[in-house]
Design a protein around this motif. Sequence first.
Motif, short mmCIF file in Angstrom:
data_model
loop_
_atom_site.label_atom_id
_atom_site.label_comp_id
_atom_site.label_asym_id
_atom_site.label_seq_id
_atom_site.Cartn_x
_atom_site.Cartn_y
_atom_site.Cartn_z
N ARG A 9 -7.75 -5.29 1.62
CA ARG A 9 -8.66 -5.88 2.60
C ARG A 9 -9.02 -7.29 2.16
NH1 ARG A 9 -13.11 -4.37 6.00
NH2 ARG A 9 -13.64 -6.35 6.98
N GLU B 38 -7.17 0.15 -0.47
CA GLU B 38 -7.71 -0.30 0.81
C GLU B 38 -8.60 -1.53 0.61
OE1 GLU B 38 -6.92 1.51 3.58
OE2 GLU B 38 -8.12 0.37 5.01
N TRP C 271 -13.34 15.49 8.59
CA TRP C 271 -13.45 14.50 7.52
C TRP C 271 -12.06 14.02 7.08
CZ3 TRP C 271 -12.71 15.15 1.94
CH2 TRP C 271 -13.21 14.07 1.20
N ILE C 272 -11.15 14.97 6.88
CA ILE C 272 -9.79 14.61 6.46
C ILE C 272 -9.10 13.79 7.56
CG2 ILE C 272 -7.49 15.55 6.01
CD1 ILE C 272 -8.89 17.84 4.54
N GLN D 125 -5.21 9.70 0.40
CA GLN D 125 -5.77 9.13 1.62
C GLN D 125 -6.64 10.14 2.36
OE1 GLN D 125 -3.24 6.78 4.20
NE2 GLN D 125 -1.68 6.76 2.61
N ALA D 126 -6.23 11.41 2.29
CA ALA D 126 -6.97 12.44 3.03
C ALA D 126 -8.39 12.58 2.50
CB ALA D 126 -6.24 13.77 2.94
N ILE D 127 -8.56 12.42 1.18
CA ILE D 127 -9.92 12.56 0.65
C ILE D 127 -10.57 11.20 0.40
CG2 ILE D 127 -9.50 14.83 -0.37
CD1 ILE D 127 -9.18 13.41 -3.05
N TRP D 128 -9.81 10.11 0.67
CA TRP D 128 -10.36 8.75 0.57
C TRP D 128 -10.94 8.50 -0.81
CZ3 TRP D 128 -9.23 5.35 4.24
CH2 TRP D 128 -9.87 4.10 4.23
N ASN E 234 -16.04 -0.44 5.62
CA ASN E 234 -14.99 0.50 6.00
C ASN E 234 -15.49 1.89 6.34
OD1 ASN E 234 -12.70 -0.96 6.03
ND2 ASN E 234 -12.17 -0.60 3.90
N MET F 184 0.84 -1.21 0.00
CA MET F 184 0.00 0.00 0.00
C MET F 184 0.87 1.25 0.00
SD MET F 184 -2.92 -1.27 2.66
CE MET F 184 -4.09 0.04 2.34
N ARG G 119 -8.24 6.30 9.41
CA ARG G 119 -8.75 4.96 9.14
C ARG G 119 -7.96 4.26 8.05
NH1 ARG G 119 -14.24 5.31 5.46
NH2 ARG G 119 -13.78 7.30 4.50
N GLY G 120 -7.07 4.97 7.38
CA GLY G 120 -6.29 4.38 6.30
C GLY G 120 -4.91 3.95 6.76
N VAL H 298 0.72 16.93 9.72
CA VAL H 298 -0.74 16.98 9.65
C VAL H 298 -1.30 17.67 10.90
CG1 VAL H 298 -2.83 15.59 9.61
CG2 VAL H 298 -0.90 14.95 8.20
N ASN I 58 -10.42 10.29 7.55
CA ASN I 58 -9.92 9.52 6.42
C ASN I 58 -8.48 9.08 6.64
OD1 ASN I 58 -12.25 9.55 4.99
ND2 ASN I 58 -11.70 11.31 3.72
N LEU I 59 -7.68 10.01 7.15
CA LEU I 59 -6.27 9.66 7.36
C LEU I 59 -6.12 8.59 8.43
CD1 LEU I 59 -4.44 13.10 7.20
CD2 LEU I 59 -4.33 11.24 5.56
N LEU J 54 -0.46 10.80 0.56
CA LEU J 54 -1.18 11.36 1.70
C LEU J 54 -2.46 12.06 1.24
CD1 LEU J 54 -0.53 11.49 4.76
CD2 LEU J 54 0.24 13.81 4.39
#
Lengths: 271, 358
Positions: free
Chosen positions: A145, A141, B198-199, A130-133, B17, A123, B205-206, B239, B202-203, A127
């Motif tokens: 998984r 992910e 929100w950010i 990941q921040a906005i998924w 998730n 993975m 959980r990843g 961050v 997301n960070l 960044l």
Amino acid sequence: MSTQESYVTEDGRTIGPTVMEMKNITLRFGGVKAITDISFDIREGEIRAIIGPNGAGKSSMLNVISGFYVPQEGEVWYKGKKRPPMKPYQVAEQGIARTFQNIALFEGMTVLDNVMTGRIRQMNAGLLSQAIWKGKAEKEEIANREAVEKIIDFLEIQAIRKTPVGRLPYGLKKRVELARALAAEPSILLLDEPMAGMNVEEKEDMSRFILDMNDEFGTTIALIEHDMGVVMDLSDRVVVMDYGKKIGDGTPDEVRSNQAVIDAYLGVAHD
Amino acid sequence: MFYREAGDFKTSYSKDNQTFPIKIDRVGYYLVLLVAFLVVPFMLNDYWVNAIFLPFLIYSIAAIGLNILVGYCGQVSLGTGGFMAVGAYACYKLMTTFPDINIFFHVIIAGGITGLVCVVFGLPSLRIKGFYLAVATLAAQFFLVWLFNRVPWFYNYSASGQINAPERTVFGIEVTGANTEAWATYLFCLVFVVASAWIARNLTRGMTGRKWMAIRDMDIAAEIIGVNPLKAKISAFAVSGFFVGISGALFFAVYLGAVEVGEAFGITKSFLVLFMIIIGGLGSIFGSFAGAAFLVLLPVVLKVVGVDMLGWPTDMVAHLQLVIVGGLIILFLILEPHGLAQLWRVTKQKLRLWPFPH
């Protein structure tokens, strides 16, 4: 038989060429010699055991392989190349995973998160993603998984996947740690006393997992273990250490009949 | 009884998730957002905004930022006040140097600058841990406040040594300066809060969050698995600094309007935000909100009850507040180290069965 040729074992598994070779490793802590001039190799697809009485230097040897200790003398060859001194995380990036004698899990995280951490090599979304998924992070992910769920299935820990690791009993923790190491899809898996502190049933389970792992995923395994029955049954080849020196190396049968090994374990009469 | 996940099945990993996997939680979350954006702005007056909503929203961002560093990555920081000051002064310099650019971007860039400063002061974390790191970040706190006091360039050589937020607009509506409307400042901050939460979620959980937590729980094992400790710690500082910087910028530009650095961003601010995440819950985004709400509301409630209803003298109530906060910190550390967030989790567990005991 040259060490570079593949051969097929009695039970039909193919053992490949050498994947890792330790050449004349010597490790000192100040004046204490933990490992003296040890050489051995690990071949692809085999189960390689390192045994020896307490304080023989087995764990130090594993720590040399995984990059914790840098030996003063000797070379580590990995996949045909000499390995420069490395940090542990760089060794992990090369595909060497391990478990610890005293469980080293992340207690505050769930089983699933712990095992997912093992996928670190697979993975690498940025960044921002990941921040906005979105984009790579999300795809990655889900793909990983899936891979992790396979391992969770394999090790039969589905029921506890969302449980924080801190709440689990010892035997399950050992299994989760194995899952985390296995999730990395390692070229070599190092197991430091995978059966320490277990009862007979748990040992049987663990032995089964180790054999299945080797069989199904073709994982190369190097393990340290004190239970001789387990070692002799599981491993293809055994290295025996005593006081930091190698006193035997070969198939379980060869090692069993080695006089130096018998002396180390049972003691010798002194005049 | 009221709260249950039974029958709420997931058929894909992305559904499993999501942040609120349970339907009732998800509905609640959207309801809160709806009320916050569409109902609250119409009911506000200046008192509510200045006494409760703005400090709550702004401290929430700071608490989220600090929680990432302390709660998720396990690196103690006592420099939050100093880093908020960096955000405030960066925002001020940007506002006065580039008056044509929207303040929205100023705030974000101020966050970015704070992130960089935070990284610099986070470098010692690669060598030192725990108490020693706390002392190192304490140095950052005092150094930064001193810097903004002593170098006139930062406050544009103003005679008072203060910085004053010039009037700036978003979509033609003033959000800083003297003539702002209550609802405009509220909405401006709310947007940042929602985006930050929100950010941050997301960070955490990843993979980034897992790396941080791995470093927090056992740094040696993390390294063996392949976590680069340098990158993980530095990214946490960056961050964290980003969010703390945004909160500092908003605190100065939108909330206070005029700032004297030692007073607004002193060591007490660092402790206040730290108390927020301890009481709210380390390692929890919800806890950051809960802690911020608690410590913002406590003085207000005490004032209403003590001064207005019981007629006690104001200074006594102010002292009482210190005693209560201190007592609560001790109680939380002993009884519930995971804070209000854990209490909330326990409550949810109980609610599944209520009114039956088993």
